[in-house]
Design an enzyme around this catalytic site. Structure first.
Site, short mmCIF file in Angstrom:
data_model
loop_
_atom_site.label_atom_id
_atom_site.label_comp_id
_atom_site.label_asym_id
_atom_site.label_seq_id
_atom_site.Cartn_x
_atom_site.Cartn_y
_atom_site.Cartn_z
NE ARG A 11 -7.06 1.44 -6.62
CZ ARG A 11 -5.99 1.71 -5.88
NH1 ARG A 11 -4.91 2.21 -6.44
NH2 ARG A 11 -5.99 1.48 -4.59
CD GLU B 252 -13.13 -5.42 -2.91
OE1 GLU B 252 -11.93 -5.76 -2.92
OE2 GLU B 252 -14.05 -6.19 -2.56
CG ASN B 253 -7.32 -2.68 -6.56
OD1 ASN B 253 -6.40 -3.44 -6.34
ND2 ASN B 253 -7.66 -1.72 -5.69
CD1 TRP B 254 -12.21 -5.81 -10.73
CD2 TRP B 254 -11.35 -5.10 -12.67
NE1 TRP B 254 -11.50 -6.86 -11.30
CE2 TRP B 254 -10.96 -6.45 -12.49
CE3 TRP B 254 -10.91 -4.44 -13.83
CZ2 TRP B 254 -10.18 -7.15 -13.41
CZ3 TRP B 254 -10.13 -5.14 -14.75
CH2 TRP B 254 -9.78 -6.47 -14.53
CB SER C 195 -7.63 -4.14 2.18
OG SER C 195 -7.45 -2.88 2.75
CG ASP D 173 -2.03 0.98 1.16
OD1 ASP D 173 -2.28 1.53 0.05
OD2 ASP D 173 -2.67 1.25 2.19
NE ARG E 288 -3.08 -1.60 4.34
CZ ARG E 288 -4.26 -1.68 3.79
NH1 ARG E 288 -5.09 -2.64 4.16
NH2 ARG E 288 -4.66 -0.82 2.88
NE ARG F 284 -8.12 0.40 4.70
CZ ARG F 284 -7.59 1.62 4.78
NH1 ARG F 284 -7.86 2.39 5.81
NH2 ARG F 284 -6.80 2.07 3.83
NE ARG G 46 -3.99 6.45 -7.83
CZ ARG G 46 -3.89 6.14 -6.53
NH1 ARG G 46 -3.72 7.10 -5.65
NH2 ARG G 46 -4.01 4.90 -6.13
C1 FPP Z 1 -1.84 0.06 -3.39
O1 FPP Z 1 -1.37 1.36 -3.45
C2 FPP Z 1 -1.25 -0.73 -4.46
C3 FPP Z 1 -1.95 -1.36 -5.46
C4 FPP Z 1 -3.42 -1.29 -5.55
C5 FPP Z 1 -1.30 -2.10 -6.53
C6 FPP Z 1 0.00 -2.78 -6.21
C7 FPP Z 1 0.65 -3.10 -7.49
C8 FPP Z 1 1.96 -3.06 -7.75
C9 FPP Z 1 3.00 -2.87 -6.74
C10 FPP Z 1 2.42 -3.25 -9.15
C11 FPP Z 1 2.02 -4.55 -9.76
C12 FPP Z 1 2.68 -5.70 -9.09
C13 FPP Z 1 2.80 -6.94 -9.60
C14 FPP Z 1 3.50 -7.98 -8.84
C15 FPP Z 1 2.26 -7.34 -10.91
P1 FPP Z 1 -2.41 2.54 -3.65
O2 FPP Z 1 -2.41 2.90 -5.10
O3 FPP Z 1 -3.74 2.18 -3.09
O4 FPP Z 1 -1.72 3.67 -2.79
P2 FPP Z 1 -2.44 4.91 -2.04
O5 FPP Z 1 -3.19 4.31 -0.89
O6 FPP Z 1 -1.27 5.72 -1.61
O7 FPP Z 1 -3.31 5.59 -3.05
#
Ligand code: FPP
Length: 270
Positions: A85, A81-83, A210, A34, A202, A208, A47
């Site tokens: 974004r 849930e990342n979809w 998550s 994270d 984490r 969390r 980002r």
């Molecule tokens: C959370 O940071 C990170 C992610 C949702 C993606 C993690 C992905 C990578 C490190 C790259 C891909 C990795 C592989 C192994 C294929 P955030 O964007 O939620 O950070 P924030 O809370 O600061 O916004």
């Protein structure tokens, strides 16, 4: 070192490595990566640059785990849930996943690392599925550290799929209620064949889960790092490992000694 034997920030990686007890390594380390967005924001970058920098941290953690001889590492790369974004960020994340495989597959094979995904990859773009399957097949015989990447994964989704599977088998007459034990569930989750995480890390100071490995983290030791994921390097991984080695694990009992007898149902106490 402070008085509790926890490494202080800034301790060189080599010194940290010497402090790790080889006989008390976590057998499975799971990581919620994270802070990529905040890392980028702090540098006035888009980002996606945070995610790109995050790949370096993935490499550092995998290398360190392999160097220590930790059998399993699981990384939460893309949740169900990342979809939600922005489309561009989602596209960039899948592009990075493909690049990661392209760039690392040979290194994985050379270093005897096995690659596997957890999560519902059947719903992914077929070209991504092809990449993932190619990497899994190419490393299937590797016997070193298993690197599990959670893609289109969430704990609730994994449990839902496992229950559907059980109900379908029961409807076909292939599964009796009494056959559903904790072991059966373990064996039918995406993480089948791996022990539960001993250590859950984490980054970015958030407390969390998550929706990550909800069944499997029942007794995991949790380590929250204040460091944003792109800055989580080998030394940070070693600090998490050292912190883990200071914990007293009781699994609901009174000491780290295994209980003389398990509860009759095989269920654990608190
Ligand atoms: C959370 O940071 C990170 C992610 C949702 C993606 C993690 C992905 C990578 C490190 C790259 C891909 C990795 C592989 C192994 C294929 P955030 O964007 O939620 O950070 P924030 O809370 O600061 O916004």
């Amino acid at each position: 070192m402070d008085k509790d034997g926890i490494a202080l920030p800034g301790t060189p990686e080599r010194d940290l490595l010497e402090l790790v007890l080889p006989d008390e390594l976590p057998q499975h380390v799971a990581i919620i990566m994270d802070g990529n967005g905040r890392w980028a924001q702090a540098r006035n970058l888009p980002r996606v640059e945070g995610h790109r920098a995050g790949i370096r941290a993935v490499r550092a953690s995998v290398e360190t785990a392999a160097r220590l001889g930790i059998p399993t590492v699981t990384l939460y790369a893309f949740s169900t849930e990342n979809w939600k974004r922005p489309a561009l960020e989602v596209k960039a994340l899948w592009g990075l996943a493909k690049n990661f495989i392209d760039a690392e597959l040979d290194t994985f094979k050379r270093n005897n690392l096995r690659f596997r995904t957890i999560g519902d990859i059947s719903r992914l773009d077929t070209s991504v599925q092809r990449y993932l399957k190619r990497a899994m097949t190419a490393t299937a015989e590797c016997t070193g550290t298993l690197v599990q990447i959670a893609l289109n994964y969430s704990g609730r989704n994994e449990i839902t799929r496992m229950i559907r599977n059980a109900v379908n088998r029961a409807a076909d007459g292939d599964l009796q209620p009494e056959s559903i034990t904790e072991q059966w569930i373990d064996d039918h989750l995406d993480t089948a064949g791996t022990p539960d995480p001993d250590l859950l890390i984490r980054t970015s100071g958030e407390f969390r889960l998550s929706n990550f490995l909800l069944w499997q983290v029942a007794y995991s030791e949790i380590y929250i790092s204040q460091v944003l994921w792109p800055d989580f390097d080998a030394a940070e991984f070693l600090k998490a490992t050292l912190s883990y080695q200071k914990r007293e694990r009781r699994f609901g009992g009174l000491s780290s000694e295994p209980a003389a007898t398990a509860a009759p149902s095989g269920e654990s106490s608190v």
